[in-house]
Design a protein around this motif. Structure first.
Motif, PDB file in Angstrom:
ATOM      1  N   ALA A  64      -4.095   9.581   6.384  1.00 42.66           N
ATOM      2  CA  ALA A  64      -4.054  10.884   7.065  1.00 42.66           C
ATOM      3  C   ALA A  64      -5.421  11.570   6.959  1.00 42.66           C
ATOM      4  CB  ALA A  64      -2.964  11.761   6.457  1.00 42.66           C
ATOM      5  N   LEU A  93      -6.062  14.845  -2.399  1.00 46.81           N
ATOM      6  CA  LEU A  93      -7.220  14.531  -1.554  1.00 46.81           C
ATOM      7  C   LEU A  93      -7.413  15.563  -0.438  1.00 46.81           C
ATOM      8  CD1 LEU A  93      -9.505  12.497  -0.814  1.00 46.81           C
ATOM      9  CD2 LEU A  93      -7.828  11.296   0.601  1.00 46.81           C
ATOM     10  N   PHE A  94      -6.298  16.064   0.094  1.00 50.36           N
ATOM     11  CA  PHE A  94      -6.419  17.046   1.192  1.00 50.36           C
ATOM     12  C   PHE A  94      -7.107  18.326   0.701  1.00 50.36           C
ATOM     13  CE2 PHE A  94      -2.418  14.672   2.268  1.00 50.36           C
ATOM     14  CZ  PHE A  94      -2.958  13.945   3.310  1.00 50.36           C
ATOM     15  N   SER A 102       0.816  -1.213   0.000  1.00 51.06           N
ATOM     16  CA  SER A 102       0.000   0.000   0.000  1.00 51.06           C
ATOM     17  C   SER A 102       0.849   1.262   0.000  1.00 51.06           C
ATOM     18  CB  SER A 102      -0.914  -0.014   1.226  1.00 51.06           C
ATOM     19  OG  SER A 102      -0.140  -0.098   2.406  1.00 51.06           O
ATOM     20  N   ARG A 103       2.165   1.122  -0.149  1.00 49.51           N
ATOM     21  CA  ARG A 103       3.053   2.269   0.040  1.00 49.51           C
ATOM     22  C   ARG A 103       2.788   3.408  -0.938  1.00 49.51           C
ATOM     23  NH1 ARG A 103       7.975  -1.615  -1.549  1.00 49.51           N
ATOM     24  NH2 ARG A 103       6.774  -2.739  -0.003  1.00 49.51           N
ATOM     25  N   GLN A 104       2.564   4.577  -0.364  1.00 56.33           N
ATOM     26  CA  GLN A 104       2.341   5.792  -1.164  1.00 56.33           C
ATOM     27  C   GLN A 104       3.626   6.175  -1.911  1.00 56.33           C
ATOM     28  OE1 GLN A 104      -0.833   7.419  -0.295  1.00 56.33           O
ATOM     29  NE2 GLN A 104      -0.644   8.578  -2.187  1.00 56.33           N
ATOM     30  N   ASN A 153      -5.344  10.039  -5.130  1.00 53.46           N
ATOM     31  CA  ASN A 153      -5.303  10.896  -3.943  1.00 53.46           C
ATOM     32  C   ASN A 153      -4.131  11.871  -3.959  1.00 53.46           C
ATOM     33  OD1 ASN A 153      -7.608   9.794  -2.865  1.00 53.46           O
ATOM     34  ND2 ASN A 153      -6.528   8.256  -1.650  1.00 53.46           N
ATOM     35  N   GLY A 155      -5.825   0.633   7.088  1.00 50.69           N
ATOM     36  CA  GLY A 155      -4.481   0.822   7.611  1.00 50.69           C
ATOM     37  C   GLY A 155      -3.463   0.798   6.494  1.00 50.69           C
ATOM     38  N   THR A 156      -2.215   1.140   6.834  1.00 46.52           N
ATOM     39  CA  THR A 156      -1.165   1.190   5.811  1.00 46.52           C
ATOM     40  C   THR A 156      -0.542  -0.194   5.623  1.00 46.52           C
ATOM     41  OG1 THR A 156       0.467   1.819   7.477  1.00 46.52           O
ATOM     42  CG2 THR A 156      -0.583   3.611   6.256  1.00 46.52           C
ATOM     43  N   ASP A 157      -1.388  -1.157   5.321  1.00 47.17           N
ATOM     44  CA  ASP A 157      -0.934  -2.528   5.134  1.00 47.17           C
ATOM     45  C   ASP A 157      -1.800  -3.128   4.025  1.00 47.17           C
ATOM     46  OD1 ASP A 157      -0.458  -5.234   5.194  1.00 47.17           O
ATOM     47  OD2 ASP A 157      -0.730  -5.465   7.356  1.00 47.17           O
ATOM     48  N   GLY A 209      -6.270  -2.032   2.798  1.00 50.04           N
ATOM     49  CA  GLY A 209      -4.998  -1.310   2.864  1.00 50.04           C
ATOM     50  C   GLY A 209      -5.105  -0.017   2.096  1.00 50.04           C
ATOM     51  N   MET A 210      -4.474   1.016   2.631  1.00 52.49           N
ATOM     52  CA  MET A 210      -4.503   2.317   1.966  1.00 52.49           C
ATOM     53  C   MET A 210      -3.163   3.011   2.146  1.00 52.49           C
ATOM     54  SD  MET A 210      -8.338   3.723   2.763  1.00 52.49           S
ATOM     55  CE  MET A 210      -9.728   2.830   2.054  1.00 52.49           C
ATOM     56  N   GLY A 211      -2.896   3.965   1.280  1.00 49.66           N
ATOM     57  CA  GLY A 211      -1.664   4.730   1.358  1.00 49.66           C
ATOM     58  C   GLY A 211      -1.736   5.815   2.421  1.00 49.66           C
ATOM     59  N   ASP A 212      -0.615   6.507   2.586  1.00 52.68           N
ATOM     60  CA  ASP A 212      -0.535   7.445   3.721  1.00 52.68           C
ATOM     61  C   ASP A 212      -1.409   8.687   3.520  1.00 52.68           C
ATOM     62  OD1 ASP A 212       1.242   9.177   2.125  1.00 52.68           O
ATOM     63  OD2 ASP A 212       2.802   7.715   2.568  1.00 52.68           O
ATOM     64  N   VAL A 213      -1.718   9.049   2.277  1.00 56.20           N
ATOM     65  CA  VAL A 213      -2.601  10.205   2.052  1.00 56.20           C
ATOM     66  C   VAL A 213      -4.026   9.854   2.520  1.00 56.20           C
ATOM     67  CG1 VAL A 213      -3.688  11.648   0.286  1.00 56.20           C
ATOM     68  CG2 VAL A 213      -1.236  11.143   0.149  1.00 56.20           C
ATOM     69  N   ASP A 214      -4.497   8.698   2.066  1.00 54.46           N
ATOM     70  CA  ASP A 214      -5.819   8.223   2.473  1.00 54.46           C
ATOM     71  C   ASP A 214      -5.933   8.143   4.000  1.00 54.46           C
ATOM     72  OD1 ASP A 214      -8.141   7.485   1.085  1.00 54.46           O
ATOM     73  OD2 ASP A 214      -7.122   5.872   0.035  1.00 54.46           O
ATOM     74  N   ARG A 232      -5.863   4.158  -6.117  1.00 59.54           N
ATOM     75  CA  ARG A 232      -6.356   5.125  -5.110  1.00 59.54           C
ATOM     76  C   ARG A 232      -5.254   6.099  -4.712  1.00 59.54           C
ATOM     77  NH1 ARG A 232     -10.794   4.301  -2.382  1.00 59.54           N
ATOM     78  NH2 ARG A 232     -10.096   5.743  -0.779  1.00 59.54           N
ATOM     79  N   ASN A 233      -4.090   5.527  -4.423  1.00 56.57           N
ATOM     80  CA  ASN A 233      -2.987   6.365  -3.948  1.00 56.57           C
ATOM     81  C   ASN A 233      -2.617   7.419  -4.988  1.00 56.57           C
ATOM     82  OD1 ASN A 233      -2.909   4.927  -1.583  1.00 56.57           O
ATOM     83  ND2 ASN A 233      -1.114   3.715  -2.118  1.00 56.57           N
ATOM     84  N   ILE A 253      -5.132  -0.505  -4.745  1.00 53.51           N
ATOM     85  CA  ILE A 253      -4.599   0.463  -3.770  1.00 53.51           C
ATOM     86  C   ILE A 253      -3.728   1.486  -4.492  1.00 53.51           C
ATOM     87  CG2 ILE A 253      -3.316   0.791  -1.617  1.00 53.51           C
ATOM     88  CD1 ILE A 253      -3.891  -2.133  -0.918  1.00 53.51           C
TER      89      ILE A 253
END
Lengths: 182, 416
Positions: free
Chosen positions: B143, A171-172, A78-80, A109, B119-121, B136-141, A105-106, A102
């Motif tokens: 936050a 996204l923010f 899931s790493r951004q 976002n 979570g970030t997994d 699982g989601m990235g850090d933007v999602d 999405r990333n 994922i």
């Protein structure tokens, strides 16, 4: 508001046999050895750093370049950072037949244009899309043109949410625009 | 028209119509971040939201499971940045002693059936095993979810997978799972949810359910559910959740993308050959491949039952000289159970290296890495080129990994 069209030089991610690489996973895009990095600007140099044949990508890529890859791009974690490394290099768009969920999405976002096109495999196999070609993409209409070869093709236009997040920046920023709307 | 399980769970978390293909705004019950991704979440949060409060801080957690305890300075720094943020905002940290975040959230009763957990997994969808929509989601999602308690989500279509036939011991949930990865590849479930039916999956223990659901990610799926369950698995889930286990069932007239029927009668133990989890073959075809190391653990096979299956083979035997066998229990609770049952003693006497709970094997900073030329056999879920190092990783069940470590080459328990 961001530009709805983009023109850039493409990099077609081919393997040694000249085949479009499928199932490129996030450890090939951005290896887990660099997950401690939290500064986006430091992530670019690791882009595709573990993808056989493309480990020197960061040194070759220029701002605005477009990445073309095989299906299920961004499989795995899931790493951004696997998105942010391309943002650091100012990659203009990524075109593939499909993205891992994922990863898609990333990218959405983070405001990185990720576009699907069922035509890509066919075009690459027929040498209608080759590294170095200049490609024009309209994110909203889905019209694309390989300017170098005079070949036009379709990509799936950005969906509503994807477009709104892209236009807001990320996204923010999109979230803040929703607050104002409420 | 009726709804699938994923449509029902999402519907319970949105005001929009939850129908496959639609994008909805979904409320998130539990939100978490790990030591990978977590520091990036903190950075985003502080940049975007400053000191603004979190949306329901009692449902937000850090779970440190990758570099645990930190063995590199950069991860020590990152973990401490998360702890400082947690202290400031009053949120709970499941620290480096606790084990794999998804398993901890389940054991702590935080991943409730029919809830949404992010979570970030990328293996957060393992929580499908307990009827929870983990993602699982990235850090933007994440936050954004810390601040707002929600995110956008495209409701996936569901594939109905019907499995015929029975698993015959010592063939395990992992063998079944690897068989499914081979059969379904990365295309059949891509971007979709799955519901698995049939006696073989309904009969799985909780550990087995976790094994199957953990590898939906390797099939490019969103999440997998196993709607039927046996009494033992149901009881174990109820013990963790602290409430009767009543997961949503799909409606009779629910609409599926596809129905896939597979027959597993007579299935032998399976092994995934590097560099892809989909590159699966019967163990018999790989017999004799020399190995340098073995790994037992991960979110896929780190439960007490998994380690016990390996210990049954290792008890009274020795790991072959020159082979390293690393064992990483999923959680502190699992570790305690292994201690109480004397299983760690058996493993120790066989020559295994026993490590504290955590993920292991999936990233730099933990055990399970390979050097150039090294061949590893692992109970993990990924064997992509270069992921665990320059060596090669084969994926198999705990029993096959244990037997292989005794033999010094890929072997089935029956070969010993």
């Amino acid at each position: 508001m961001k530009k709805r069209t983009h023109r850039g030089r493409i990099w077609v991610l081919l393997d040694r046999n000249g085949k479009l690489i499928e199932d490129i996973d996030t450890d090939q895009i951005y290896h887990n050895a660099f997950l401690h990095i939290t500064e986006v600007s430091e992530m670019g140099k690791h882009a595709l750093g573990n993808l056989e044949g493309w480990k020197d990508f960061a040194g070759k890529a220029a701002p605005g370049d477009i990445l073309v890859a095989g299906r299920n791009f961004g499989a795995g974690s899931s790493r951004q950072q696997a998105v942010d490394c391309f943002i650091a290099l100012k990659i203009g768009a990524i075109l593939t037949p499909s993205f891992a969920s994922i990863y898609f999405r990333n990218a959405v976002n983070s405001g990185l244009p990720v576009l699907k096109s069922a035509r890509i495999e066919h075009l690459v196999a027929g040498s209608k899309l080759e590294s170095g070609d200049e490609v024009d993409v309209d994110f909203l209409s889905g019209r694309a043109l390989n300017v170098s070869k005079g070949v036009s093709f379709e990509v799936e236009p950005m969906g509503v949410v994807q477009r709104e997040i892209f236009e807001a920046g990320n996204l923010f920023a999109f979230g803040r625009s929703l607050d104002r709307r409420d | 028209m009726g709804k699938t399980i994923i449509e029902k769970i999402i519907q319970a978390h949105t005001r929009d119509e939850a129908r496959a293909g639609r994008i909805v705004w979904m409320n998130l019950d539990i939100r978490s971040a790990r030591d990978f991704g977590g520091p990036n979440v903190v950075k985003h949060y502080e940049r975007e939201y400053g000191d603004s409060p979190l949306a329901d801080r009692t449902k937000i957690f850090f779970t440190f499971d990758l570099c645990a305890p930190a063995c590199l300075l950069r991860y020590a720094d990152n973990q401490q940045a998360c702890r400082d943020f947690a202290l400031k905002h009053g949120i709970k940290v499941y620290d480096v002693d606790q084990g794999i975040g998804t398993h901890v959230l389940m054991e702590e009763g935080l991943a409730q059936p029919n809830s949404t957990v992010v979570g970030t997994d990328s293996h957060m969808n393992i929580l499908g095993a307990v009827g929870s929509f983990g993602q699982g989601m990235g850090d933007v999602d994440i936050a954004f979810a810390f601040r707002t308690g929600r995110t956008w989500f495209e409701v996936p279509e569901t594939v109905n997978v019907v499995i015929k036939g029975a698993l015959k011991k010592p063939v395990s949930a992992k063998d079944l799972t690897l068989f499914l990865v081979r059969e379904l590849g990365t295309k059949r479930l891509a971007l979709k949810a799955a519901e698995f039916y049939g006696d073989a999956v309904a009969g799985l223990s909780l550990a087995g359910r976790l094994t199957l659901c953990s590898m939906i990610t390797e099939m490019a799926g969103i999440i997998g559910f196993i709607p039927e369950h046996n009494n033992a698995a149901g009881k174990e889930i109820e013990n963790f959740a602290g409430a009767p286990f009543s997961p949503f069932a799909a409606d009779k007239d629910a609409s599926y993308a596809e129905t896939i029927e597979l027959n597993i009668q007579g299935l032998p133990p399976q092994v995934a050959v590097p560099p892809s989890p989909t590159n699966v073959r019967p163990v018999a075809e790989l017999r004799g491949v020399r190995i340098n190391s073995g790994f037992i653990g991960s979110c896929t096979n780190g439960r007490t039952e998994d380690v016990a299956a390996a210990a049954r083979i290792l008890k009274g035997r020795k790991v072959k000289a020159g082979v390293m066998l690393k064992v990483v229990p999923a959680t502190r609770r699992v570790y305690q159970e292994l201690l109480a049952k004397g299983i760690l003693q058996d493993l120790f006497e066989s020559g295994a290296i026993i490590v504290n709970p955590g993920c292991g094997g999936c990233a730099e900073g933990h055990v399970g890495l390979t050097g150039k030329g090294e061949v590893q056999i692992s109970t993990g879920n990924r064997n992509f080129a270069g992921k665990q190092g320059k060596g090669e990783t084969y994926l198999a069940s705990p029993a096959v990994v244990a037997a292989s470590c005794v033999a010094g080459q890929i072997a089935s328990p029956e070969d010993l």
